[in-house]
Structures are given as structure tokens and as C-alpha cells.
Design an enzyme around this catalytic site. Structure first.
Site, PDB file in Angstrom:
ATOM      1  N   HIS A  97      63.890 -47.534 -11.059  1.00  0.00           N
ATOM      2  CA  HIS A  97      63.155 -48.175 -12.157  1.00  0.00           C
ATOM      3  C   HIS A  97      63.389 -49.516 -12.092  1.00  0.00           C
ATOM      4  O   HIS A  97      64.355 -50.455 -11.292  1.00  0.00           O
ATOM      5  CB  HIS A  97      63.927 -47.853 -13.109  1.00  0.00           C
ATOM      6  N   ASP A 379      68.977 -45.239  -9.319  1.00  0.00           N
ATOM      7  CA  ASP A 379      70.234 -46.009  -7.766  1.00  0.00           C
ATOM      8  C   ASP A 379      70.941 -44.762  -7.345  1.00  0.00           C
ATOM      9  O   ASP A 379      70.534 -44.417  -6.309  1.00  0.00           O
ATOM     10  CB  ASP A 379      70.755 -46.660  -8.255  1.00  0.00           C
TER      11      ASP A 379
END
Length: 478
Positions: A97, A379
Site C-alpha cells: 500500500h 510490507d
């Protein structure tokens, strides 16, 4: 007369010497004495600017800027590069994102004042930002699975909520989508003109920041953003393990990796002293400050150029930030060396890599469905995939990071298929553990699909002394 001729001869010689001097400097054949500030002695403009170079030693501020991924910084991309006789037949994209508001707040400090409403004439911006806002605000007939249907399609709070996507995050993925559109749709005609839902496979976790990042990328990627053709599937797991999440050994490797992180932290006296100083500034116990993960909030201040918080006891400052960021870099280095995370990564990433391989195999057999795949993730999704692939020098995933798998058909031998893997626009195919040596004995600038298949289906478990995912997940090794 003789004097005048000599004078003219001297003028000609002087002009010739001047011309030679300028020419030699232009072609960099004579050195130009540098001065202390790093500029050339004559401060002339270069024809081509020097490429961005890495600092001679690890610089936490440089690394933090890369992590922020400021949209105004131009980047080069190697996606879509192949010999003319190759045909691009499928693209699989895994993204993190975009820029978000912190997940944690530093106790007893004022939250950073970041506006999460989207304003077309506010920086950072993008040519498609205004149209994106209008399109998302008038959405109808949206196809979303489960809880995704309850999520907002774009950020809209004047003071960001915790973890909310910012305008910077939206713009980062509008840029990603535009870049991929120029390469894959305009140049390589990946999608047919009459593309439908079946040509796409879209999946996101149940967070608004991943859904909105995916929508931003798709909006600038697709030639006709039609809600009837957009069907995001909900993935409840951040590692996208779908129906293959039962893996006890993966959890054990992760626990051991977390133990390694803890031991590295407690022996770093400079880091501990920094936490003590910061805790005194905000007036809380050191343990409470550490638990609040202050680097998350500090990165938001840094990326948005907002001053670090102050109290009556003083201010958190850039030196505190540098110490914590330096420790993060050291932690990543030790993580690569100790290999505990690598073992976790193999098991965490196998399900999503296996899905990717299976789709590629179907397309190589002639299927025309799901030729563009997008996983909008975190992540903690990208990091294990990079590690499992053997891309050891890859940086920790920045905001709006993208990992791309390209599938190509050899036009000279149509039954042969090859892959390329790119991380943030850089070709890392031959950095992978399964294709490091291929380019040394082949003229093809890509990796054979079968090498990737063998790695995912079999070879990635050899490190774990296993022959299958199930066996590796349930075998006791501790």
C-alpha cells in the site's frame, strides 16, 4: 608588415589552443580541478546529469527518504524489456500500500496533523487525481467480497485516522498504474480491447489502505475503469496463504526470528539510551515508549516534513530518529546473515508463489484468463517473498513498492516460456537463487519458466530438509 603577419599568426594559434582546450574538457579528456564543495572548478553544466549514487556508508536519512518514496522523484523502469521476438502473455503484480498515517501514536504527544482528504490542486498531485476522486465518490454497482464492501473507496478524513492512506499514498499508486499502463497496455497490448472481468485477478487484504491503493493503481492502469469489471477478492491473511495457512513450523521460525530481533535490540546500548531520553521527554516509562513503536510515527513526521513532537521537557529530534533508523538497518543486515527469517519466508511465501506459478502454467498452456493479476498487500507480504526468492540485497519494501512477475512467450519457439522479475522497476531476475547462473550459459535474457516452477514446487523446501510444503510445515526440526 612582418609584425602584422606575426600578430595574426599568434591570434590564430591562440584561437586554436582555446578550441582544443574546450573540446578536451567537453569530452572529459583533461581533468578539471575539484574544489572543496564538490563542484567542478569552472562550475560548468554537464550534458548528462550524474546518476543517483549510493552514499559511501549506510546513511539512515538516505534510507528513510527511499522508504518514503516521495512521488516528485522521477524513476526509471525496466518493466516490459525483451527482445522483439518475445511476446508478453501475463503480468503478476504484488504491491505494498502507499503512504499511510501511523499505526501507533507516541504517548502524550500531539499526533502529526496530516490531512487525508483528497484535493486535486494540493501537492503531491497527479493528472488523474481529480478524475479518480470523482469516480470513487460516484461509485455504483461495486463488486466486492465480504467485508470489502463496507470499506471506503478513498481516504476522506481531514485529520487522518490511524493507518489511513494519505493523498501521497494515492498519488504513488496512480503513478505506478500510469507507468504500468504505458508499458503493458500501450506498448505490449497485454489486455484485449474487449477485456472483461475474467482477464483480471484482483485480491486485497481487508484494510482500507490496501483496497484504496489497488483502486488507485487500477484507475490509472485500465483504459476504461468500469466498476462492472472490477471484482476485488478479500484475503484475510497478510501473507496471502488462502487455504494453505496451517503451518506450525512457519510460526516457530517466526518466533525464533522475533527472539533474534529482541536480543539484538537489548545489546544496543545507544538505542536503549535513545529510548530512555525520549521517554523522559514525553514523561512515560521507557518500556511503554518502546512498546509504542515510535519509529512508525517518526517516519510519518519525516516523510511529510512535519516537526517531531515536543513537550515541556524538550523535543524528540533528528538524532533520535537516526539512531533508531540505523538500528533498523543493522537488524536487516543481521536478519540476512542469520537465516532464521529466510526459513520463515520460504514457508510464508510459498502459497502466493504457488498460486503465481499455477496461473503461469495455465497461461502457457493457452488459457486467456487472469492475464493481469494484482495483489494489494503490506510490507509483511512483500518482505518474505523477496527473501524466499533469494533477492538478499533488496531493501525493505518502501511505501507503494511493487514486485512484478512477467511471463513471456518465445516467438521463435512458441512452446517455450520465460519469466522476468522486477522490484521497483529494477530487473532482479538473475539475483534470484534459482536463476543466478542461467544467464552465464544462455543467450536468453530471461529465466525459463520451468526453473521457477521447479523452485516453487520442489527446490525451495530443500533448505528445510523437506520435499513438500506440507512436510516442511509439519516436520519438527527444533
Amino acid at each position: 608588415m612582418l609584425f602584422r603577419n606575426r600578430f595574426l599568426l599568434l591570434l590564430v594559434l591562440a584561437a586554436l589552443l582555446a578550441f582544443l582546450s574546450i573540446s578536451l574538457q567537453f569530452f572529459h579528456l583533461t581533468p578539471v580541478t575539484p574544489v572543496k564543495n564538490g563542484m567542478n572548478g569552472k562550475n560548468r553544466k554537464r550534458i548528462m546529469p550524474d546518476p543517483l549514487t549510493e552514499p559511501p556508508v549506510v546513511d539512515p536519512i538516505h534510507e528513510a527518504r527511499i522508504y518514503c518514496n516521495i512521488p516528485s522523484i522521477a524513476e526509471r523502469s525496466a518493466e516490459g524489456h525483451a527482445p522483439y521476438y518475445f511476446k508478453l502473455v501475463s503480468v503478476h503484480v504484488l504491491i505494498r500500500h502507499g503512504d499511510r498515517y501511523p499505526l501507533y501514536a507516541i504517548p502524550k504527544t500531539k499526533r502529526p496533523e496530516i490531512d487525508c482528504t483528497l484535493v486535486a490542486n494540493r501537492k503531491p498531485n497527479h493528472p488523474k487525481l481529480e478524475a479518480f476522486i470523482n469516480h470513487m465518490s460516484k461509485a455504483s454497482e461495486v463488486l466486492m467480497e465480504g467485508t470489502l464492501s463496507t470499506l471506503p473507496l478513498y481516504p476522506s478524513h481531514s485529520l487522518c485516522e490511524m493507518g489511513e492512506l494519505t493523498q501521497t499514498g494515492v498519488v504513488q499508486h496512480l503513478k505506478n498504474g500510469q507507468l504500468l499502463r504505458d508499458i503493458y497496455l500501450k506498448k505490449h497490448k497485454l489486455l484485449p480491447k474487449d477485456w472483461t472481468t475474467k482477464h483480471l485477478y484482483l485480491e486485497t487484504t481487508g484494510k482500507s489502505r490496501t483496497l484504496q491503493s489497488g483502486l488507485a493503481l487500477l484507475y490509472s492502469l485500465l483504459p476504461d475503469f468500469d466498476w462492472k469489471k472490477i471484482n476485488f477478492r478479500h484475503q484475510w491473511s497478510t501473507i496471502f496463504c488462502s487455504g494453505s495457512c496451517d503451518c506450525p513450523m512457519r510460526n516457530q521460525y517466526l518466533e525464533k526470528e522475533q527472539r533474534r530481533q529482541y536480543l539484538l535490540r537489548v545489546k544496543n546500548s545507544q538505542l536503549e539510551n535513545t529510548y530512555v531520553e525520549m521517554a523522559k521527554i514525553v514523561g512515560i516509562p521507557t518500556r511503554q515508549l518502546r512498546a509504542a513503536n515510535p519509529i512508525d510515527s517518526m517516519l510519518c513526521h519525516f516523510c511529510h516534513n512535519v516537526s517531531f513532537p515536543c513537550t515541556k521537557n524538550g523535543c524528540i529530534d533528528l538524532e533520535h530518529f537516526k539512531v533508531i533508523k540505523t538500528h533498523q538497518i543493522e537488524d536487516e543486515r543481521e536478519r540476512r546473515e542469520r537465516k532464521l527469517y529466510f526459513r520463515y519466508a520460504l514457508l510464508a511465501s510459498h502459497p502466493v508463489l504457488n498460486q503465481t506459478v499455477n496461473r503461469m502454467l495455465r497461461i502457457a498452456e493457452g488459457k486467456k484468463e487472469e492475464i493481469f493479476v494484482l495483489y494489494s498487500a503490506h510490507d509483511v507480504t512483500l518482505s518474505p517473498v523477496l527473501s524466499a526468492l533469494g533477492i538478499t540485497e533488496a531493501r525493505f519494501p518502501r511505501f507503494a513498492a511493487r514486485l512484478v512477475f512477467e511471463l513471456w512467450q518465445d516467438g521463435e519457439r512458441p512452446t517455450d516460456h520465460f519469466i522476468r522479475i522486477l522490484y521497483n522497476g529494477v530487473d532482479v531476475t538473475f539475483h534470484t537463487s534459482f536463476c543466478q547462473e542461467h544467464h552465464k550459459h544462455s543467450s536468453k535474457p530471461m529465466c525459463p519458466l520451468e526453473d521457477f516452477v521447479h523452485f516453487v514446487k520442489r527446490d525451495m523446501f530443500s533448505v528445510l530438509n523437506s520435499s513438500s510444503y506440507y512436510d516442511a510445515c509439519h516436520r519438527k526440526t527444533f
